[in-house]
Design an enzyme around this catalytic site. Structure first.
Site, PDB file in Angstrom:
ATOM      1  N   GLU A  99      33.312  19.923  66.333  1.00 43.29           N
ATOM      2  CA  GLU A  99      34.377  20.918  66.174  1.00 43.29           C
ATOM      3  C   GLU A  99      34.067  21.760  64.946  1.00 43.29           C
ATOM      4  OE1 GLU A  99      35.489  17.587  66.295  1.00 43.29           O
ATOM      5  OE2 GLU A  99      36.223  17.570  68.379  1.00 43.29           O
ATOM      6  N   ASN A 135      34.743  29.844  60.703  1.00 45.80           N
ATOM      7  CA  ASN A 135      33.515  29.425  60.010  1.00 45.80           C
ATOM      8  C   ASN A 135      32.270  29.964  60.724  1.00 45.80           C
ATOM      9  OD1 ASN A 135      31.559  28.178  58.503  1.00 45.80           O
ATOM     10  ND2 ASN A 135      32.506  26.150  58.532  1.00 45.80           N
ATOM     11  N   TYR A 190      24.940  26.236  64.281  1.00 43.91           N
ATOM     12  CA  TYR A 190      24.972  25.414  65.495  1.00 43.91           C
ATOM     13  C   TYR A 190      24.389  26.178  66.688  1.00 43.91           C
ATOM     14  CZ  TYR A 190      28.277  22.896  62.511  1.00 43.91           C
ATOM     15  OH  TYR A 190      28.877  22.239  61.463  1.00 43.91           O
TER      16      TYR A 190
HETATM   17  C1  LIG Z   1      27.331  25.557  57.107  1.00 44.13           C
HETATM   18  C2  LIG Z   1      26.344  25.028  56.075  1.00 44.13           C
HETATM   19  C3  LIG Z   1      26.177  23.523  56.274  1.00 44.13           C
HETATM   20  C4  LIG Z   1      24.981  25.727  56.323  1.00 44.13           C
HETATM   21  O1  LIG Z   1      24.019  25.147  55.451  1.00 44.13           O
HETATM   22  P1  LIG Z   1      22.909  26.047  54.710  1.00 44.13           P
HETATM   23  O2  LIG Z   1      21.894  25.131  54.152  1.00 44.13           O
HETATM   24  O3  LIG Z   1      23.580  26.996  53.785  1.00 44.13           O
HETATM   25  O4  LIG Z   1      22.336  26.864  55.947  1.00 44.13           O
HETATM   26  P2  LIG Z   1      20.805  27.220  56.232  1.00 44.13           P
HETATM   27  O5  LIG Z   1      20.203  27.873  55.046  1.00 44.13           O
HETATM   28  O6  LIG Z   1      20.118  26.014  56.794  1.00 44.13           O
HETATM   29  O7  LIG Z   1      20.978  28.317  57.366  1.00 44.13           O
HETATM   30  C5  LIG Z   1      20.786  27.989  58.731  1.00 44.13           C
HETATM   31  C6  LIG Z   1      21.473  29.028  59.617  1.00 44.13           C
HETATM   32  O8  LIG Z   1      22.887  28.950  59.441  1.00 44.13           O
HETATM   33  C7  LIG Z   1      23.450  30.276  59.526  1.00 44.13           C
HETATM   34  N1  LIG Z   1      24.046  30.610  58.235  1.00 44.13           N
HETATM   35  C8  LIG Z   1      23.967  29.877  57.103  1.00 44.13           C
HETATM   36  N2  LIG Z   1      24.686  30.487  56.108  1.00 44.13           N
HETATM   37  C9  LIG Z   1      25.204  31.604  56.643  1.00 44.13           C
HETATM   38  C10 LIG Z   1      26.052  32.635  56.156  1.00 44.13           C
HETATM   39  N3  LIG Z   1      26.505  32.634  54.901  1.00 44.13           N
HETATM   40  N4  LIG Z   1      26.426  33.613  57.014  1.00 44.13           N
HETATM   41  C11 LIG Z   1      25.997  33.629  58.276  1.00 44.13           C
HETATM   42  N5  LIG Z   1      25.187  32.674  58.810  1.00 44.13           N
HETATM   43  C12 LIG Z   1      24.792  31.686  58.007  1.00 44.13           C
HETATM   44  C13 LIG Z   1      22.292  31.200  59.862  1.00 44.13           C
HETATM   45  O9  LIG Z   1      22.187  31.279  61.259  1.00 44.13           O
HETATM   46  C14 LIG Z   1      21.120  30.459  59.268  1.00 44.13           C
HETATM   47  O10 LIG Z   1      19.900  30.781  59.875  1.00 44.13           O
HETATM   48  P3  LIG Z   1      19.075  32.091  59.388  1.00 44.13           P
HETATM   49  O11 LIG Z   1      19.020  32.017  57.888  1.00 44.13           O
HETATM   50  O12 LIG Z   1      17.763  31.905  60.050  1.00 44.13           O
HETATM   51  O13 LIG Z   1      19.860  33.254  59.884  1.00 44.13           O
HETATM   52  C15 LIG Z   1      26.778  25.358  54.627  1.00 44.13           C
HETATM   53  O14 LIG Z   1      27.048  26.739  54.522  1.00 44.13           O
HETATM   54  C16 LIG Z   1      28.009  24.586  54.161  1.00 44.13           C
HETATM   55  O15 LIG Z   1      27.913  23.479  53.641  1.00 44.13           O
HETATM   56  N6  LIG Z   1      29.190  25.195  54.321  1.00 44.13           N
HETATM   57  C17 LIG Z   1      30.446  24.569  53.828  1.00 44.13           C
HETATM   58  C18 LIG Z   1      30.794  23.347  54.634  1.00 44.13           C
HETATM   59  C19 LIG Z   1      30.948  23.675  56.110  1.00 44.13           C
HETATM   60  O16 LIG Z   1      31.565  24.667  56.489  1.00 44.13           O
HETATM   61  N7  LIG Z   1      30.396  22.796  56.968  1.00 44.13           N
HETATM   62  C20 LIG Z   1      30.489  22.931  58.398  1.00 44.13           C
HETATM   63  C21 LIG Z   1      31.716  22.208  58.865  1.00 44.13           C
HETATM   64  S1  LIG Z   1      31.913  22.349  60.633  1.00 44.13           S
END
Ligand SMILES: CC(C)(COP(=O)(O)OP(=O)(O)OC[C@H]1O[C@@H](n2cnc3c(N)ncnc32)[C@H](O)[C@@H]1OP(=O)(O)O)[C@@H](O)C(=O)NCCC(=O)NCCS
Length: 155
Positions: free
Chosen positions: A113, A118, A125
């Site tokens: 979910e 977000n 995903y």
């Molecule tokens: C969601 C989260 C886990 C992503 O982790 P991250 O290490 O920052 O992400 P990555 O660098 O691996 O990015 C992977 C992909 O995610 C997406 N993404 C990550 N950050 C993004 C942003 N700020 N805006 C849009 N897309 C984003 C992109 O598709 C990216 O791929 P790309 O760079 O090739 O376009 C992180 O932002 C986080 O911890 N967020 C807060 C907690 C949360 O919301 N968790 C999910 C709960 S369901």
């Protein structure tokens, strides 16, 4: 799971109870409504369906991801990266690792979910093939936000 560490590259390993205080730093920084420390203890000690991994960068826990494995289905419980380390593909690598573990333990599909607002997580995903297949109305108690239910086939 690869446990090697090279310069500036995180490595990934299973979470232990000793990691929880450090995981809480990630949790508190990443979420407006963080899980409690007790929730993590409960997951690690009492939930036999649960597997949790951490991302470690230069001895610091910078992210984690969890899954419940129930028969052939894997349910992602949470994924988070510390804001200082976001945008460095650590979230992507955590998902890759947890998918590999889930497949290894016989999962053929995976679900989760995610808040409808977000978009960063949804894009992450979607990059693994997850598609929105339903909505849980007012799933999040803090602001009554809906959750998208996303699924992907792993086989
Ligand atoms: C969601 C989260 C886990 C992503 O982790 P991250 O290490 O920052 O992400 P990555 O660098 O691996 O990015 C992977 C992909 O995610 C997406 N993404 C990550 N950050 C993004 C942003 N700020 N805006 C849009 N897309 C984003 C992109 O598709 C990216 O791929 P790309 O760079 O090739 O376009 C992180 O932002 C986080 O911890 N967020 C807060 C907690 C949360 O919301 N968790 C999910 C709960 S369901």
């Amino acid at each position: 799971m690869a446990e090697k560490q090279s310069m500036n590259k995180p490595y990934f390993r299973f979470m232990t109870v000793h990691d929880i205080p450090h995981v809480m730093e990630v949790e508190n920084a990443a979420f407006t409504v963080p899980w409690s420390e007790d929730a993590f203890y409960n997951e690690l000690l009492n939930n036999h369906f649960a597997k949790y991994i951490v991302a470690v960068d230069e001895e610091r826990i910078v992210g984690y991801c969890g899954v419940w494995l129930i028969v052939d289905e894997a349910h992602i419980t949470n994924v988070a990266v510390h804001p200082d380390y976001q945008g460095k593909k650590i979230g992507k690598q955590l998902m890759q690792e947890i998918i590999e573990i889930s497949k290894h333990l016989s999962a053929v599909r995976m679900t989760l979910e995610v808040r409808v607002s977000n978009h960063a997580a949804q894009r992450l995903y979607q990059s693994f093939g997850f598609e929105i297949q339903g909505v849980r109305k007012q799933y999040y108690s803090d602001n009554k936000e809906d959750a998208y239910i996303m699924w992907v086939n792993l086989s």
